[in-house]
Design an enzyme around this catalytic site. Structure first.
Site, mmCIF file in Angstrom:
data_model
loop_
_atom_site.group_PDB
_atom_site.id
_atom_site.type_symbol
_atom_site.label_atom_id
_atom_site.label_comp_id
_atom_site.label_asym_id
_atom_site.label_seq_id
_atom_site.Cartn_x
_atom_site.Cartn_y
_atom_site.Cartn_z
ATOM 1 N N ASN A 95 31.593 14.658 -15.451
ATOM 2 C CA ASN A 95 31.373 16.034 -15.007
ATOM 3 C C ASN A 95 32.650 16.853 -15.078
ATOM 4 O O ASN A 95 32.626 18.047 -15.364
ATOM 5 C CB ASN A 95 30.804 16.049 -13.587
ATOM 6 C CG ASN A 95 29.362 15.576 -13.574
ATOM 7 O OD1 ASN A 95 28.710 15.560 -14.611
ATOM 8 N ND2 ASN A 95 28.878 15.157 -12.429
ATOM 9 N N HIS A 124 28.295 6.005 -9.661
ATOM 10 C CA HIS A 124 27.765 7.302 -10.089
ATOM 11 C C HIS A 124 26.819 7.123 -11.274
ATOM 12 O O HIS A 124 27.251 6.851 -12.399
ATOM 13 C CB HIS A 124 28.928 8.240 -10.451
ATOM 14 C CG HIS A 124 28.483 9.632 -10.740
ATOM 15 N ND1 HIS A 124 28.994 10.401 -11.746
ATOM 16 C CD2 HIS A 124 27.537 10.406 -10.138
ATOM 17 C CE1 HIS A 124 28.394 11.571 -11.753
ATOM 18 N NE2 HIS A 124 27.516 11.599 -10.792
ATOM 19 N N GLU A 150 29.255 5.339 -13.939
ATOM 20 C CA GLU A 150 30.671 5.547 -13.630
ATOM 21 C C GLU A 150 30.987 4.787 -12.353
ATOM 22 O O GLU A 150 30.361 5.034 -11.323
ATOM 23 C CB GLU A 150 30.945 7.042 -13.395
ATOM 24 C CG GLU A 150 31.376 7.788 -14.629
ATOM 25 C CD GLU A 150 31.742 9.244 -14.335
ATOM 26 O OE1 GLU A 150 32.628 9.767 -15.007
ATOM 27 O OE2 GLU A 150 31.121 9.871 -13.455
ATOM 28 N N SER A 170 28.245 12.992 -6.604
ATOM 29 C CA SER A 170 28.721 13.520 -7.889
ATOM 30 C C SER A 170 30.082 14.168 -7.732
ATOM 31 O O SER A 170 30.822 14.308 -8.698
ATOM 32 C CB SER A 170 27.797 14.609 -8.421
ATOM 33 O OG SER A 170 26.478 14.261 -8.302
HETATM 34 N N1 LIG Z 1 20.544 15.156 -9.181
HETATM 35 C C1 LIG Z 1 21.412 14.705 -10.066
HETATM 36 O O1 LIG Z 1 21.328 14.977 -11.276
HETATM 37 C C2 LIG Z 1 22.515 13.815 -9.594
HETATM 38 C C3 LIG Z 1 23.243 13.056 -10.531
HETATM 39 C C4 LIG Z 1 24.224 12.169 -10.076
HETATM 40 C C5 LIG Z 1 24.489 12.069 -8.714
HETATM 41 N N2 LIG Z 1 23.787 12.843 -7.821
HETATM 42 C C6 LIG Z 1 24.106 12.678 -6.403
HETATM 43 O O2 LIG Z 1 23.110 11.823 -5.831
HETATM 44 C C7 LIG Z 1 22.893 12.166 -4.465
HETATM 45 C C8 LIG Z 1 21.424 12.414 -4.263
HETATM 46 O O3 LIG Z 1 20.994 13.451 -5.106
HETATM 47 P P1 LIG Z 1 19.444 13.707 -5.397
HETATM 48 O O4 LIG Z 1 19.401 14.663 -6.528
HETATM 49 O O5 LIG Z 1 18.732 12.422 -5.525
HETATM 50 O O6 LIG Z 1 18.989 14.415 -4.050
HETATM 51 P P2 LIG Z 1 17.525 14.570 -3.460
HETATM 52 O O7 LIG Z 1 17.554 15.758 -2.588
HETATM 53 O O8 LIG Z 1 16.501 14.483 -4.536
HETATM 54 O O9 LIG Z 1 17.354 13.261 -2.538
HETATM 55 C C9 LIG Z 1 18.076 13.032 -1.375
HETATM 56 C C10 LIG Z 1 17.194 12.195 -0.455
HETATM 57 O O10 LIG Z 1 17.993 11.712 0.600
HETATM 58 C C11 LIG Z 1 17.195 11.633 1.760
HETATM 59 N N3 LIG Z 1 18.027 11.535 2.966
HETATM 60 C C12 LIG Z 1 18.760 12.486 3.573
HETATM 61 N N4 LIG Z 1 19.383 11.969 4.654
HETATM 62 C C13 LIG Z 1 19.041 10.669 4.734
HETATM 63 C C14 LIG Z 1 19.357 9.596 5.625
HETATM 64 N N5 LIG Z 1 20.148 9.787 6.652
HETATM 65 N N6 LIG Z 1 18.817 8.386 5.400
HETATM 66 C C15 LIG Z 1 18.004 8.194 4.344
HETATM 67 N N7 LIG Z 1 17.670 9.163 3.464
HETATM 68 C C16 LIG Z 1 18.180 10.382 3.647
HETATM 69 C C17 LIG Z 1 16.370 12.900 1.680
HETATM 70 O O11 LIG Z 1 15.204 12.794 2.479
HETATM 71 C C18 LIG Z 1 16.065 12.983 0.190
HETATM 72 O O12 LIG Z 1 14.828 12.353 -0.109
HETATM 73 C C19 LIG Z 1 23.812 13.361 -4.198
HETATM 74 O O13 LIG Z 1 24.991 12.871 -3.633
HETATM 75 C C20 LIG Z 1 24.054 13.945 -5.573
HETATM 76 O O14 LIG Z 1 25.284 14.610 -5.671
HETATM 77 C C21 LIG Z 1 22.812 13.681 -8.238
#
Ligand SMILES: NC(=O)c1ccc[n+]([C@@H]2O[C@H](COP(=O)([O-])OP(=O)(O)OC[C@H]3O[C@@H](n4cnc5c(N)ncnc54)[C@H](O)[C@@H]3O)[C@@H](O)[C@H]2O)c1
Ligand SMILES: CCC[C@H](O)CC(=O)SCCNC(=O)CCNC(=O)[C@H](O)C(C)(C)COP(=O)([O-])OP(=O)([O-])OC[C@H]1O[C@@H](n2cnc3c(N)ncnc32)[C@H](O)[C@@H]1OP(=O)([O-])[O-]
Length: 725
Positions: free
Chosen positions: A499, A449, A461, A428
């Site tokens: 954002n 994104h 995005e 993000s």
């Molecule tokens: N949460 C939101 O609203 C949102 C929206 C858009 C983008 N994002 C982006 O998406 C990404 C993920 O966010 P999220 O909310 O899903 O996080 P989350 O914490 O729910 O999930 C992340 C997952 O990644 C796994 N992980 C960590 N290291 C790993 C590896 N080496 N190999 C495989 N899996 C691994 C973790 O075990 C976890 O299950 C971030 O970069 C965040 O900025 C989040």
């Protein structure tokens, strides 16, 4: 075809005495004025020729018609085309010339008959369609009303309740349903469409089939009292669901007139109302959105170079958390085989479980069969290493927001994935150039994104850096379309487009509350404006952890224009972190219903004492209009910066990003379109005044100042933008 004309019709008279008129206006055979005037001439000729006994109308290349040419509304709005006499097309041509003719007409419908297309077919004396045809009146979605007789003929063909459902929801029905409703007379395979329609038309002439004028039918209409009750209920629902729009109620007026005073009066009312709605601001906004949404996939320098999207046969997703599982769901729903990688068995199982739950919710709601569920789930495979990445065409990384972890992952990907593989990140906030620093693959690194929940939210995005290749963007645009997302291509910067534009929205709301405004009144005013919820309710939904992490990025990157409020961190300290903890700006019950919390005052007062700001009597008593301006003008200001820096190529892309990413009301046309409806001068003067009183958070940017000084629209193209794209 003359290069200035838009579409045409051709008429061929067969030895059987049937004149087949074909609508030709690619890609959807929309009914432009040229097509409609050609159709009129064809009819006049067919009716006057002795060798023509009956007429069949059809559309070229497997599509009947996508309706009136929507760009015609824009021409009328801008005054570049004079609107024909009210009722000329619907009454003079479609009703008096076509439906009331001495020779019968049959519509042969393949593909789609939408809006004016369906209305034209309803004026025919029978309709034959192919099984896949879509039939609907989606006009309200565009801010207009069915204007070629649809408000009168549809209730007479399918009954008032079903007609209201189709018109008010804008949802089409398929041929089979149309057949059972009485809208379609026969459903036949494509190859038999024209022969069946010709024979049907001759059968009408020979009185072997009934000669039915839809407008004169009454058997499906309820008795007057009942009809009035049904319409009253529909009005109530419409007022509730679309309180800021007038055209749905105006459409109901036309329907009611037809039922109470007869179809001719109804047609006249429809024509009168149809002409009035074109100049409504909400209609202008919705029509702008229609074209802008289709325009996002046209990226100068990328999509105009003749590149063909490569086939993406298999996708890998890293991270099965909230986002990764949502993205996997979206992909398998569109038949992409997906590998989901996690750190250990437990997390992998949890990730697959989330995908399963996403699909199961569809099964529960009846929109997915059990068989389809099994088939879709079979496209998903779990993995704990990169071995299975050797034949993937695209990877989407969705691990936690940690830069060194992401850098390591991209370095690993370079080792395991084939050379052509697209390497995308769902980050993000993190700079994509940094993510790819440890690789030599910068040309295939791109941002994908998604918005949470990724299998539901319509926006994607696509973030490109200076190195991302055009081919990779073309490929991702194609994947976006296949998984039914609206893609918007943007440049690489903190927060990208959505954002970044909207960080001042929450900050402005926090500022107002610290200076004495009521958070619940702010949320109410913003919901009334048309956002799905206000900023405080949104913070609760997103959760304070995410809110703080995001705010930190903006505070670090744009310190001169961020408002640092302690309200959220203070609540977080007290273990109130939003809806997930049942306490945030609101209190939540078991059913997630939000209730104001009198305790909130305590945190606001403490935050105020930390920031040193005072209660401002002016801000305590803000009107709804002032609340909207003070929260959204800072968003407009940031959108101007995003546009001026070339992060977005077109202002219209920001409109779509705001609508699809944040739920900005589509009938306001998007953030830049809405801003232009008020004028750059006005917005500049308001921000300038607030910045003098309240500081740099409100300070208008140079782009806004320049546009205001020239009285120029904010959405006009940036001539010499320092494009980062
Ligand atoms: N949460 C939101 O609203 C949102 C929206 C858009 C983008 N994002 C982006 O998406 C990404 C993920 O966010 P999220 O909310 O899903 O996080 P989350 O914490 O729910 O999930 C992340 C997952 O990644 C796994 N992980 C960590 N290291 C790993 C590896 N080496 N190999 C495989 N899996 C691994 C973790 O075990 C976890 O299950 C971030 O970069 C965040 O900025 C989040
Ligand atoms: C007084 C009048 C009364 C009348 O009752 C009013 C109406 O009929 S209102 C109308 C009621 N009808 C509607 O509301 C239907 C609106 N249309 C749709 O819902 C979808 O386009 C459709 C389902 C038809 C095809 O979906 P898909 O296959 O995903 O394809 P796509 O969506 O990407 O479009 C391809 C291209 O076609 C273009 N274009 C399409 N329709 C129109 C049009 N009517 N006009 C002009 N252009 C139209 C579209 O812009 C795009 O152009 P480009 O330059 O290539 O970007």
């Amino acid at each position: 075809m003359d290069s200035r004309t838009k579409g045409k019709t051709v008429m061929e008279v067969g030895g059987d005495g049937v004149a087949v008129i074909t609508l030709i206006n690619p890609p959807v055979n929309s009914l432009s004025f040229d097509v409609l005037y050609n159709l009129k001439s064809n009819y006049e000729e067919a009716l006057s020729r002795n060798d023509v006994k009956a007429i069949v109308i059809t559309g070229a290349k497997g599509k009947f018609s996508g309706g009136f040419d929507i760009s015609g509304f824009g021409e009328i709005q801008k005054g570049t085309r004079k609107e024909p006499k009210v009722g000329y097309i619907s009454i003079d041509i479609i009703t008096d010339l076509l439906e009331a003719a001495r020779k019968p007409s049959v519509a042969a419908i393949d593909g789609l008959a939408l809006g004016g297309g369906l209305e034209l077919s309803m004026a025919c004396h029978a309709r034959i369609s192919t099984p896949g045809a879509q039939l609907g009146l989606p006009e309200l979605q565009l801010g207009v009303i069915p204007g070629f007789g649809g408000t009168q003929r549809l209730p007479r063909l399918v009954g008032l309740t079903k007609a209201l459902e189709m018109i008010l929801t804008s949802k089409p029905v398929r041929a089979e349903e149309g057949h059972s409703l009485g809208l379609i007379d026969a459903v036949v395979p494509s190859a038999e469409l024209l022969t069946t329609a010709r024979r049907w038309a001759l059968d009408i002439v020979e009185r072997r089939k009934p000669w039915i004028s839809s407008l004169l039918k009454t058997d499906k209409l309820p008795p007057l009292g009942e009809a009035r009750e049904i319409l009253k209920f529909a009005r109530g629902q419409t007022r509730k669901q679309a309180p800021n729009m007038k055209h749905p109620l105006m459409c109901l007026d036309a329907l009611e007139m037809g039922i109470v005073s007869g179809p001719r009066a109804g047609l006249e009312k429809e024509a009168e109302v149809g002409s009035q709605v074109i100049s409504l601001d909400t209609t202008k906004g919705l029509i702008h959105v229609f074209f802008s949404q289709r325009g996002t996939a046209k990226v100068p320098g990328v999509t105009d170079g003749g590149l063909v999207p490569r086939k993406i046969k298999k996708v890998a997703i890293i991270g099965g958390g909230l986002m990764g599982s949502g993205i996997a769901t979206a992909l398998i729903l569109s038949n992409y085989p997906v590998i989901l990688k996690e750190v250990n068995e437990k997390f992998l199982e949890a990730g697959i479980g989330r995908v399963k739950a996403n699909l199961q919710s569809r099964v529960r709601k009846g929109s997915m069969s059990k068989e389809k569920f099994e088939k879709t789930m079979s496209l998903l495979k779990g993995s704990l290493d990169y071995e299975s990445f050797r034949d993937v065409d695209m990877v989407i990384e969705a691990v936690i927001e940690n830069i060194s972890l992401k850098q390591q992952i991209f370095a690993d990907l370079e080792k395991y994935c084939p050379q052509h593989c697209i390497l995308a990140s769902n980050t993000s906030t993190i700079d994509l150039n940094k993510i790819g620093e440890r690789t030599k693959s910068q040309d295939r690194i791109v941002g994908a994104h998604f918005f949470s929940p990724a299998h539901v939210m319509p926006l994607l995005e696509i973030v490109r850096t200076n190195h991302t290749s055009a081919q990779v963007i073309v490929d991702l645009l194609d994947v976006g379309k296949k998984i039914k997302k609206t893609p918007v291509v943007v440049g690489n910067c903190t927060g990208f487009a959505v954002n970044r534009m909207f960080f001042p929205y929450t900050q402005a709301a926090m500022f107002l509350v610290e200076r004495g405004a009521d958070p619940y009144l702010i949320d109410m005013a913003i919901s009334k404006f048309g956002m799905p919820m206000g900023p405080f309710r949104l913070c609760d939904l997103v959760g304070f952890g995410v809110a703080i992490a995001t705010a930190t990025q903006f505070i670090e990157n744009f310190p001169e224009r961020t408002y640092k409020s302690m309200i959220i961190p203070l609540m977080q300290e007290d273990k109130r972190a939003g809806e997930a903890t049942r306490k945030g700006f609101y209190l939540y019950d078991d059913k997630r219903k939000a209730k104001p919390d009198p305790e909130l005052k305590k945190y606001i007062e403490k935050a105020r004492s930390i920031s040193g700001g005072n209660v401002d009597p002016k801000l305590v008593k803000l009107s709804e209009k002032e609340i909207i301006e003070m929260t959204f003008f800072p968003v407009v200001n940031e959108a101007c910066r995003v546009f001026a820096e070339g992060i977005a190529v077109k202002a219209a892309d920001l409109d779509i990003a705001a609508i699809m990413g944040m739920g900005f009301p589509p009938y306001r046309g998007g953030i830049m379109f809405w801003a232009d409806s008020m004028g750059s001068k006005y917005i500049y003067s308001r921000l300038d005044e607030w910045s003098k009183t309240y500081g740099d958070f409100f300070k208008p940017c140079a782009f806004l100042a320049e546009r205001a000084s020239k009285g120029a629209p904010l959405s006009a193209p940036v001539e010499q933008a320092r494009s980062r794209l």
